[in-house]
Design an enzyme around this catalytic site. Structure first.
Site, PDB file in Angstrom:
ATOM      1  N   GLN A 387      76.334  30.508  73.273  1.00 16.66           N
ATOM      2  CA  GLN A 387      76.372  32.182  74.239  1.00 16.66           C
ATOM      3  C   GLN A 387      76.439  32.320  74.977  1.00 16.66           C
ATOM      4  O   GLN A 387      76.967  32.993  76.138  1.00 16.66           O
ATOM      5  CB  GLN A 387      74.683  32.215  73.203  1.00 16.66           C
ATOM      6  CG  GLN A 387      74.456  33.379  74.065  1.00 16.66           C
ATOM      7  CD  GLN A 387      75.207  34.825  72.894  1.00 16.66           C
ATOM      8  OE1 GLN A 387      75.357  34.452  71.772  1.00 16.66           O
ATOM      9  NE2 GLN A 387      75.318  36.036  73.601  1.00 16.66           N
ATOM     10  N   SER A 413      69.482  35.442  72.095  1.00 13.30           N
ATOM     11  CA  SER A 413      70.427  36.333  71.126  1.00 13.30           C
ATOM     12  C   SER A 413      69.943  35.611  70.082  1.00 13.30           C
ATOM     13  O   SER A 413      69.513  33.977  69.834  1.00 13.30           O
ATOM     14  CB  SER A 413      72.180  35.395  71.883  1.00 13.30           C
ATOM     15  OG  SER A 413      72.922  35.385  70.067  1.00 13.30           O
ATOM     16  N   HIS A 415      71.762  35.117  67.359  1.00 17.20           N
ATOM     17  CA  HIS A 415      72.232  33.899  66.935  1.00 17.20           C
ATOM     18  C   HIS A 415      71.965  32.928  66.870  1.00 17.20           C
ATOM     19  O   HIS A 415      72.764  31.351  66.723  1.00 17.20           O
ATOM     20  CB  HIS A 415      74.463  34.525  67.201  1.00 17.20           C
ATOM     21  CG  HIS A 415      74.702  35.763  66.676  1.00 17.20           C
ATOM     22  ND1 HIS A 415      75.594  35.532  65.183  1.00 17.20           N
ATOM     23  CD2 HIS A 415      74.935  36.197  67.142  1.00 17.20           C
ATOM     24  CE1 HIS A 415      75.373  36.666  65.292  1.00 17.20           C
ATOM     25  NE2 HIS A 415      75.655  37.368  66.253  1.00 17.20           N
ATOM     26  N   ASP A 422      76.521  38.021  61.452  1.00 17.15           N
ATOM     27  CA  ASP A 422      77.896  39.402  61.412  1.00 17.15           C
ATOM     28  C   ASP A 422      78.748  39.469  60.203  1.00 17.15           C
ATOM     29  O   ASP A 422      79.409  38.507  60.048  1.00 17.15           O
ATOM     30  CB  ASP A 422      78.358  38.969  62.813  1.00 17.15           C
ATOM     31  CG  ASP A 422      77.608  38.955  64.274  1.00 17.15           C
ATOM     32  OD1 ASP A 422      76.980  40.107  64.198  1.00 17.15           O
ATOM     33  OD2 ASP A 422      78.373  38.633  65.097  1.00 17.15           O
ATOM     34  N   GLU A 471      74.837  48.655  66.371  1.00 22.58           N
ATOM     35  CA  GLU A 471      75.717  47.108  66.005  1.00 22.58           C
ATOM     36  C   GLU A 471      75.871  47.456  64.088  1.00 22.58           C
ATOM     37  O   GLU A 471      74.671  46.256  63.378  1.00 22.58           O
ATOM     38  CB  GLU A 471      75.118  45.640  66.173  1.00 22.58           C
ATOM     39  CG  GLU A 471      75.759  46.062  67.527  1.00 22.58           C
ATOM     40  CD  GLU A 471      75.891  44.078  67.846  1.00 22.58           C
ATOM     41  OE1 GLU A 471      75.463  43.027  67.053  1.00 22.58           O
ATOM     42  OE2 GLU A 471      75.764  43.852  69.126  1.00 22.58           O
ATOM     43  N   HIS A 474      75.894  43.303  61.994  1.00 15.31           N
ATOM     44  CA  HIS A 474      74.922  41.710  63.352  1.00 15.31           C
ATOM     45  C   HIS A 474      73.813  42.416  61.748  1.00 15.31           C
ATOM     46  O   HIS A 474      72.510  43.028  62.240  1.00 15.31           O
ATOM     47  CB  HIS A 474      74.112  42.217  64.711  1.00 15.31           C
ATOM     48  CG  HIS A 474      73.560  41.301  64.512  1.00 15.31           C
ATOM     49  ND1 HIS A 474      73.700  40.297  65.691  1.00 15.31           N
ATOM     50  CD2 HIS A 474      72.232  40.442  64.152  1.00 15.31           C
ATOM     51  CE1 HIS A 474      72.336  39.644  65.461  1.00 15.31           C
ATOM     52  NE2 HIS A 474      71.891  40.437  64.569  1.00 15.31           N
TER      53      HIS A 474
END
Ligand SMILES: [Zn+2]
Length: 498
Positions: A387, A413, A415, A422, A471, A474
């Site tokens: 990241q 994040s 993630h 995603d 988004e 996501h």
């Protein structure tokens, strides 16, 4: 209604849930609550829970100002004595009742006479009475410390009592007294009490205990968090145990005072929470230390029942955004590659997800393809370091302002948690772009993701709440109940959690 309300909270011990099977790992989760109609009843309920068969010694403290008694837990542990709160000028009714039931030989008042009056002891009290109290909290802490001979001591700030109470179970577990300091100067009484100590554990940030003070301490090791919640999480991490956690409000020190004694007795953690939610750092320690047994202290007017579900499912409810970092060290417990179609063929950690999200993501993808929706996974887990690379790339390319709209600073994040994936489709060239929302695939995801416990984390027009531009690709795993609520109410995860 009024009558019902009274009835429900007047029971001192409310068992609200027990033994729920979590996921398919069948780990035992238990949650109960100790509360009363007021602080004195709550304190008595805590005592009843921990000292069913009575106690030889009882520690009695001011229930309106716990500044002098915040250091009591290590002494409570040593003497196996509950800490009871009382009105400082006359013995509270609930406290008297509990003292009678405990039938102690000795009562120890902690605090100077200005803090807790002699008047709390009247003729009806038959126990021997002893007072440990100085002219202020610093001297009282030093006097309490005398009762706990140790080569080590915890040093905390007399001005940050949440830290003092938070660390008390840790100090008790290690038979260490808690000494207090002012943020920028070490009081003479504390200095004297430190004589002969070989090492210290310092609690709190430099705002609470400055480096200037720290330098004067024997072999100091500092433990601190970004706030009281985080500090309680860091202490729990250090405790490293999977015993019971006592969950107390981070808004009021009073309930924590008796709870710290119960935590000390049982070797448990003391965790601070907000009224309606659990902060990210506390969720992280619940997850990493696999804490599953919780006792909530105080009524639902202090800690809402909603907190229970967050304690049970800390990962599903983990809030990570620009303001709330998950931290550099956070790692999902188990990362697994879902058996789905990916938009790329090479091997990469971004194929991975938190194992708890995987079966749900696989089900989502299977359902999409069954509906002839060509959905591909594009990017899942991302390490802190990855990241950092990504963010710095965007920053170099587009400047910091734009980079922060489209990408997360390392540590912030989703993630990194492995809970996000995603998704994309051939109709947008396997790209992550806003027009995905207009495609058959994008529309399917928006309509169906919640059925599998996923949400569109950054919805259109909610940038002021989420901090991110729209988004539609996501997906974030939040669990089915949360996803359904977020979908049907059309709210952001930020709103849902708080
Ligand atoms: Zn993403």
């Amino acid at each position: 209604m009024k009558h019902l309300f009274k009835l429900s909270i007047s029971s001192l011990l409310v068992l609200i849930a027990a033994m729920v099977v979590v996921g398919n790992t069948a780990s035992a989760y238990s949650l109960d609550r100790l509360s009363g109609n007021n602080r004195y009843e709550t304190s008595a309920a805590i005592s009843k829970k921990g000292w069913k068969d009575g106690a030889k010694t009882v520690i009695l403290v001011n229930g309106k100002d716990v500044a002098e008694a915040a250091v009591a837990a290590p002494l409570s542990k040593k003497l196996n004595a509950p800490v009871l709160l009382t009105n400082p000028n006359s013995l509270s009714a609930a406290t008297r009742k509990e003292i009678n039931s405990l039938n102690p030989k000795t009562i120890i008042l902690i605090g100077g006479k200005k803090n807790i009056s002699d008047k709390v002891i009247d003729k009806k009290i038959k126990a021997k009475v002893k007072r440990i109290g100085g002219k202020d909290r610093y001297e009282t802490a030093a006097l309490v410390a005398k009762e706990i001979p140790s080569k080590q001591a915890v040093v905390a700030s007399g001005e940050y009592l949440f830290d003092v109470l938070g660390v008390a179970p840790y100090a008790a577990k290690n038979n260490m007294p808690v000494l207090l300091t002012k943020p920028n100067s070490l009081p003479a009484v504390t200095k004297k009490a430190l004589k002969g100590k070989s090492s210290t554990v310092v609690i709190g940030r430099t705002k609470a205990v400055s480096d200037k003070v720290k330098k004067q301490l024997p072999k100091p090791k500092r433990i601190s968090g970004s706030d009281r919640y985080d500090t309680s999480a860091q202490i729990a991490k250090l405790m490293g145990n999977k015993k019971k956690s006592y969950v107390v409000t981070g808004k009021n020190k009073i309930d924590a005072t008796s709870a710290a004694a119960l935590a000390a007795k049982n070797g448990g953690n003391l965790l601070y929470v907000e009224k309606t939610y659990v902060s990210t750092s506390v969720k992280v320690v619940i997850d990493t230390n696999k804490l599953t047994q919780f006792t909530v202290i105080g009524g639902t007017n202090i800690i809402d029942n909603k907190v229970g579900s967050e304690l049970k499912q800390p990962i599903e409810h983990l809030l990570v955004n620009k303001k709330v970092a998950v931290g550099k060290d956070y790692k999902a417990a188990k990362l697994v590659e879902p058996k789905v179609k990916f938009a790329f063929s090479y091997n990469d950690p971004k194929r991975l997800m938190d194992s708890r999200a995987v079966p749900n993501f696989e089900a989502l993808m299977k359902a999409a393809w069954k509906d002839n929706v060509k959905l591909y996974a594009q990017s899942g887990y991302r390490s802190y370091d990855r990241q950092a690379e990504l963010y710095n790339y965007y920053k170099r390319t587009y400047g910091e302002k734009y980079a922060s709209r489209i990408s997360a600073k390392p540590g912030t994040s989703e993630h990194q948690t492995g809970l996000a994936m995603d998704v994309t489709s051939p109709s947008v060239g396997y790209d992550l772009v806003e027009k995905f929302a207009k495609t058959k695939e994008g529309k399917w995801v928006a309509k169906n993701a919640h059925k599998y416990g996923f949400i569109i984390r950054y919805p259109k027009g909610k940038e002021n709440e989420t901090g991110y531009a729209y988004e539609p690709w996501h997906l974030r795993y939040v669990g089915k109940d949360a996803a359904k609520e977020i979908y049907s109410k059309n709210i952001t995860f930020e709103k849902y959690v708080k």
